[in-house]
Design a protein around this motif. Structure first.
Motif, PDB file in Angstrom:
ATOM      1  N   PRO A   1       0.441  -1.428   0.550  1.00 47.11           N
ATOM      2  CA  PRO A   1       0.256  -0.171   0.213  1.00 47.11           C
ATOM      3  C   PRO A   1       0.615   1.033  -0.321  1.00 47.11           C
ATOM      4  O   PRO A   1       0.325   2.360  -0.183  1.00 47.11           O
ATOM      5  CB  PRO A   1      -1.000   0.248   1.133  1.00 47.11           C
ATOM      6  N   ILE A   2       1.523   1.213  -0.020  1.00 52.63           N
ATOM      7  CA  ILE A   2       2.488   1.863   0.476  1.00 52.63           C
ATOM      8  C   ILE A   2       4.157   2.604  -0.512  1.00 52.63           C
ATOM      9  O   ILE A   2       4.564   3.561  -1.038  1.00 52.63           O
ATOM     10  CB  ILE A   2       4.163   2.377   1.415  1.00 52.63           C
ATOM     11  N   ASP A   3       4.204   1.477  -1.661  1.00 53.91           N
ATOM     12  CA  ASP A   3       5.057   1.667  -3.071  1.00 53.91           C
ATOM     13  C   ASP A   3       5.170  -0.029  -3.922  1.00 53.91           C
ATOM     14  O   ASP A   3       5.862  -0.631  -3.833  1.00 53.91           O
ATOM     15  CB  ASP A   3       6.857   1.285  -1.596  1.00 53.91           C
ATOM     16  N   LEU A   4       3.918   0.740  -4.374  1.00 55.04           N
ATOM     17  CA  LEU A   4       3.625  -0.106  -5.653  1.00 55.04           C
ATOM     18  C   LEU A   4       5.284  -0.473  -5.937  1.00 55.04           C
ATOM     19  O   LEU A   4       5.138  -2.100  -6.774  1.00 55.04           O
ATOM     20  CB  LEU A   4       2.299  -0.203  -5.797  1.00 55.04           C
ATOM     21  N   ALA A   5       5.774   0.024  -6.895  1.00 54.52           N
ATOM     22  CA  ALA A   5       6.685   0.203  -7.708  1.00 54.52           C
ATOM     23  C   ALA A   5       7.485  -1.382  -6.719  1.00 54.52           C
ATOM     24  O   ALA A   5       8.617  -2.049  -7.378  1.00 54.52           O
ATOM     25  CB  ALA A   5       7.079   0.896  -8.163  1.00 54.52           C
ATOM     26  N   GLY A   6       8.031  -0.224  -5.303  1.00 53.79           N
ATOM     27  CA  GLY A   6       9.002  -1.774  -4.557  1.00 53.79           C
ATOM     28  C   GLY A   6       9.040  -2.742  -4.705  1.00 53.79           C
ATOM     29  O   GLY A   6       9.482  -3.684  -4.216  1.00 53.79           O
ATOM     30  N   ALA A   7       7.377  -2.957  -3.958  1.00 51.56           N
ATOM     31  CA  ALA A   7       6.508  -3.788  -4.135  1.00 51.56           C
ATOM     32  C   ALA A   7       7.001  -5.103  -5.349  1.00 51.56           C
ATOM     33  O   ALA A   7       6.825  -6.344  -5.268  1.00 51.56           O
ATOM     34  CB  ALA A   7       5.024  -4.407  -3.605  1.00 51.56           C
ATOM     35  N   ARG A   8       6.674  -4.364  -6.366  1.00 46.13           N
ATOM     36  CA  ARG A   8       6.570  -4.943  -7.480  1.00 46.13           C
ATOM     37  C   ARG A   8       7.699  -5.584  -7.585  1.00 46.13           C
ATOM     38  O   ARG A   8       8.253  -7.061  -8.630  1.00 46.13           O
ATOM     39  CB  ARG A   8       6.266  -3.984  -8.916  1.00 46.13           C
ATOM     40  N   GLN A   9       8.956  -5.153  -7.445  1.00 43.67           N
ATOM     41  CA  GLN A   9      10.261  -5.805  -7.395  1.00 43.67           C
ATOM     42  C   GLN A   9      10.486  -6.570  -6.893  1.00 43.67           C
ATOM     43  O   GLN A   9      11.207  -7.574  -7.471  1.00 43.67           O
ATOM     44  CB  GLN A   9      11.279  -4.621  -7.057  1.00 43.67           C
ATOM     45  N   GLN A  10       9.838  -6.964  -5.598  1.00 37.11           N
ATOM     46  CA  GLN A  10       9.891  -7.876  -4.509  1.00 37.11           C
ATOM     47  C   GLN A  10       9.801  -8.862  -5.252  1.00 37.11           C
ATOM     48  O   GLN A  10      10.312  -9.998  -4.886  1.00 37.11           O
ATOM     49  CB  GLN A  10       9.723  -7.276  -3.304  1.00 37.11           C
ATOM     50  N   VAL A  11       8.227  -9.202  -5.483  1.00 37.02           N
ATOM     51  CA  VAL A  11       7.320 -10.004  -5.868  1.00 37.02           C
ATOM     52  C   VAL A  11       8.347 -10.874  -7.526  1.00 37.02           C
ATOM     53  O   VAL A  11       8.336 -11.973  -7.158  1.00 37.02           O
ATOM     54  CB  VAL A  11       6.433  -9.717  -6.888  1.00 37.02           C
ATOM     55  N   ILE A  12       8.843 -10.155  -8.198  1.00 32.03           N
ATOM     56  CA  ILE A  12       9.773 -10.455  -9.548  1.00 32.03           C
ATOM     57  C   ILE A  12      10.736 -11.248  -8.958  1.00 32.03           C
ATOM     58  O   ILE A  12      10.458 -12.494  -9.296  1.00 32.03           O
ATOM     59  CB  ILE A  12       9.716  -9.782 -10.344  1.00 32.03           C
ATOM     60  N   ARG A  13      11.246 -10.565  -7.871  1.00 28.44           N
ATOM     61  CA  ARG A  13      12.811 -11.508  -7.132  1.00 28.44           C
ATOM     62  C   ARG A  13      11.965 -13.200  -6.342  1.00 28.44           C
ATOM     63  O   ARG A  13      11.892 -13.795  -6.277  1.00 28.44           O
ATOM     64  CB  ARG A  13      13.152 -10.694  -6.495  1.00 28.44           C
ATOM     65  N   LEU A  14      10.717 -12.519  -5.764  1.00 30.34           N
ATOM     66  CA  LEU A  14      10.129 -13.914  -5.116  1.00 30.34           C
ATOM     67  C   LEU A  14       9.770 -15.248  -5.847  1.00 30.34           C
ATOM     68  O   LEU A  14       9.955 -16.011  -5.664  1.00 30.34           O
ATOM     69  CB  LEU A  14       9.533 -13.792  -3.798  1.00 30.34           C
ATOM     70  N   LEU A  15       9.459 -14.383  -6.894  1.00 34.68           N
ATOM     71  CA  LEU A  15       8.492 -15.503  -8.467  1.00 34.68           C
ATOM     72  C   LEU A  15      10.138 -16.531  -7.921  1.00 34.68           C
ATOM     73  O   LEU A  15       9.758 -17.341  -8.582  1.00 34.68           O
ATOM     74  CB  LEU A  15       8.206 -14.704  -8.916  1.00 34.68           C
TER      75      LEU A  15
END
Length: 205
Positions: free
Chosen positions: A97-111
């Motif tokens: 909820p506070i940093d969607l772009a940063g969250a997207r980076q983490q999601v890609i790495r975790l996938l």
């Protein structure tokens, strides 16, 4: 969701558990002390959860993001894909909820990390945590859903069916079509049948 998978963690000590609880309690009244306690926790899983709890009490968004990045770093110290992904779900949920772009980076790495998990149930479990953390973001949900569907299709057994049913119910709140698709084609069982009945009831309201 992180605590749901704790039965798979080894090397936990009593101080790890009490440290997490103490940091969480202190975060509500003494951030500096809470950070000190959280950072002393030896086990990365519990340190990640404790740092996330402290981060959630920070009003300054820059400071909160910094604390969440520290929590992610703790999660990444682990050496198994499932553990990394499940622990990371805690700070990820807080970051969305506070940093969607940063969250997207983490999601890609975790996938990428969870794709290397050789055990089908553990891969599904890790993706369950990852998808659950991003459910409220259509953009991030779209990134994780294909991997979760694929893992669900290749995993069976009552634990897998329970995870699939629980995710279908959670998805029903934000994407009823995907929720139903997740259950389609699975052999009827007590978990999926109950989930489908709940989705049908919700659709009638």
């Amino acid at each position: 969701m992180g605590r749901r998978a704790e039965h798979w963690i080894s090397g936990i000590t009593a101080s790890d558990v009490t440290g997490r609880e103490e940091a969480t309690r202190l975060a509500q009244k003494d951030i500096k002390s809470a950070f000190a306690v959280a950072r002393k926790i030896v086990h990365p899983w519990y340190r990640c959860q404790a740092l996330t709890a402290v981060a959630l009490e920070l009003a300054n968004l820059r400071e909160r993001k910094s604390a969440l990045m520290e929590a992610f770093a703790a999660a990444y110290e682990q050496d198994e894909p499932n553990r990394i992904t499940c622990a990371s779900a805690w700070p990820l949920r807080a970051l969305v909820p506070i940093d969607l772009a940063g969250a997207r980076q983490q999601v890609i790495r975790l996938l990428a990390i969870i794709s290397a998990e050789p055990h089908g149930l553990r891969r599904l479990d890790g993706l369950f945590g990852l998808l659950g953390a991003v459910l409220d973001s259509a953009e991030l949900r779209a990134l994780v859903l294909p991997a979760f569907f694929l893992a669900a299709e290749s995993s069976s057994g009552w634990r897998s069916e329970r995870l699939v049913a629980h995710m279908a119910l959670a998805l029903g709140r934000v994407d009823p079509i995907a929720a139903r698709a997740l259950l389609e084609g699975r052999t009827a069982n007590r978990f999926t049948s109950k989930a489908l009945a709940a989705l049908n009831t919700a659709a009638l309201r």
